[in-house]
Design a protein around this motif. Structure first.
Motif, mmCIF file in Angstrom:
data_model
loop_
_atom_site.group_PDB
_atom_site.id
_atom_site.type_symbol
_atom_site.label_atom_id
_atom_site.label_comp_id
_atom_site.label_asym_id
_atom_site.label_seq_id
_atom_site.Cartn_x
_atom_site.Cartn_y
_atom_site.Cartn_z
ATOM 1 N N LEU A 1 0.830 -1.208 0.000
ATOM 2 C CA LEU A 1 0.000 0.000 0.000
ATOM 3 C C LEU A 1 0.859 1.251 0.000
ATOM 4 N N LYS A 2 1.913 1.241 0.811
ATOM 5 C CA LYS A 2 2.789 2.414 0.891
ATOM 6 C C LYS A 2 3.458 2.688 -0.456
ATOM 7 N N ALA A 3 3.844 1.613 -1.148
ATOM 8 C CA ALA A 3 4.462 1.776 -2.464
ATOM 9 C C ALA A 3 3.458 2.364 -3.450
ATOM 10 N N LEU A 4 2.212 1.897 -3.385
ATOM 11 C CA LEU A 4 1.171 2.415 -4.276
ATOM 12 C C LEU A 4 0.833 3.862 -3.926
ATOM 13 N N GLU A 5 0.784 4.171 -2.638
ATOM 14 C CA GLU A 5 0.549 5.554 -2.212
ATOM 15 C C GLU A 5 1.607 6.481 -2.791
ATOM 16 N N GLN A 6 2.866 6.060 -2.707
ATOM 17 C CA GLN A 6 3.954 6.891 -3.221
ATOM 18 C C GLN A 6 3.874 7.024 -4.740
ATOM 19 N N GLU A 7 3.520 5.920 -5.405
ATOM 20 C CA GLU A 7 3.377 5.950 -6.872
ATOM 21 C C GLU A 7 2.325 6.971 -7.297
ATOM 22 N N ILE A 8 1.193 6.965 -6.607
ATOM 23 C CA ILE A 8 0.117 7.905 -6.933
ATOM 24 C C ILE A 8 0.550 9.346 -6.649
ATOM 25 N N LYS A 9 1.197 9.559 -5.512
ATOM 26 C CA LYS A 9 1.657 10.908 -5.167
ATOM 27 C C LYS A 9 2.711 11.414 -6.149
ATOM 28 N N ASP A 10 3.579 10.515 -6.617
ATOM 29 C CA ASP A 10 4.616 10.908 -7.575
ATOM 30 C C ASP A 10 4.011 11.395 -8.891
ATOM 31 N N LYS A 11 2.818 10.931 -9.186
ATOM 32 C CA LYS A 11 2.119 11.344 -10.408
ATOM 33 C C LYS A 11 1.193 12.538 -10.166
ATOM 34 N N GLY A 12 1.286 13.118 -8.964
ATOM 35 C CA GLY A 12 0.480 14.290 -8.645
ATOM 36 C C GLY A 12 -0.875 13.980 -8.043
ATOM 37 N N GLY A 13 -1.110 12.722 -7.701
ATOM 38 C CA GLY A 13 -2.399 12.325 -7.140
ATOM 39 C C GLY A 13 -2.450 12.443 -5.636
ATOM 40 N N ARG A 14 -3.623 12.183 -5.092
ATOM 41 C CA ARG A 14 -3.846 12.235 -3.643
ATOM 42 C C ARG A 14 -4.191 10.833 -3.153
ATOM 43 N N ALA A 15 -3.456 10.351 -2.156
ATOM 44 C CA ALA A 15 -3.699 9.001 -1.642
ATOM 45 C C ALA A 15 -3.180 8.887 -0.223
#
Length: 253
Positions: free
Chosen positions: A46-60
């Motif tokens: 989950l933490k890896a996915l959270e970071q992936e989304i944030k790196d693309k400018g998303g909110r998670a």
């Protein structure tokens, strides 16, 4: 048309978000501007996915949640709401399966599958609904069912029973919650290629299964993108108690 499927003002909780369909749902919704709460028992992925989304400018935000533990649900929701605001859409996706004949299924097998797939989904939906009712702002609940809630195969009877129960729970909750402006719908995928089942399709059993699908192919995770955007957005505003089937024609067989 894009405005019709807009999810940019939604806070969407996805259970079972660490892999498979839940991960795909989270990615697609985050790409469309939703704030996404990623929930599962194991938080490393989950933490890896959270970071992936944030790196693309998303909110998670990643939160630990065990859908078989009601206290865990409430705690995770508190964390999610503190981080991103009130949850406006719930995607009840977490689930498990066992592969045994009914006569070989133990009570522990039954409790594991029914506890996660049906009891857990039901009580998370009711907890989220109570919070939505208290805010008087309406809301949206999406239960991930399965074509096996409408049909059957051997070796997965508790799973099929749990998904049939989810479909009935969807309809029951839709009826009760409509007056609170809370919609409840189900998405029933057919056979989708994921990390969990990828090795199956090259086996004799997998090849036989593929031949039973009229489109003669297994679904890709992205084949569900349109359906999840429909159900998560205002495009489905006049839908409640519906079951949206995405299966390549499997149920036609």
């Amino acid at each position: 048309m894009d405005q019709l499927f807009d999810v940019s003002n939604e806070v969407i909780l996805v259970t079972g978000a660490s892999q498979g369909l839940g991960r795909q749902f989270a990615r697609v919704l985050a790409e469309r501007g939703a704030a996404v709460v990623l929930a599962a028992r194991q938080t490393d992925k989950l933490k890896a996915l959270e970071q992936e989304i944030k790196d693309k400018g998303g909110r998670a935000v990643a939160v630990q949640m065990d859908v078989t533990d009601l206290a865990s649900m409430a705690s995770a929701l508190d964390q999610a709401e503190a981080a991103l605001g009130p949850v406006t859409v719930l995607i009840n996706n977490a689930g498990v399966a066992t592969e045994k004949l009914a006569v070989d299924t133990s009570e522990a097998d039954w409790d594991k599958v029914i506890g996660a797939n049906l009891k857990g989904a039901y009580f998370l939906a009711t907890e989220v609904a109570r919070r939505m009712i208290a805010r008087q702002q309406g809301g949206n609940i999406i239960n991930i069912a399965s074509v096996l809630g409408q049909s059957v195969l051997k070796f997965v009877s508790p799973y099929a029973i749990s998904k049939a129960g989810i479909i009935q729970a969807t309809k029951a909750m839709a009826l009760e919650l409509a007056s609170s402006r809370i919609r409840v719908n189900a998405l029933a995928p057919g056979y989708i290629d994921t990390d969990i089942n990828r090795d199956l399709w090259a086996t004799p059993a997998g090849e036989k299964l593929l031949k039973s699908i009229p489109q003669r192919r297994v679904g890709h995770e992205s084949d569900l993108d349109g359906a999840i955007l429909l159900l998560s957005s205002n495009a489905s505003r006049y839908m409640t108690g519906s079951v949206v089937t995405v299966d390549g024609g499997f149920l036609l067989g």
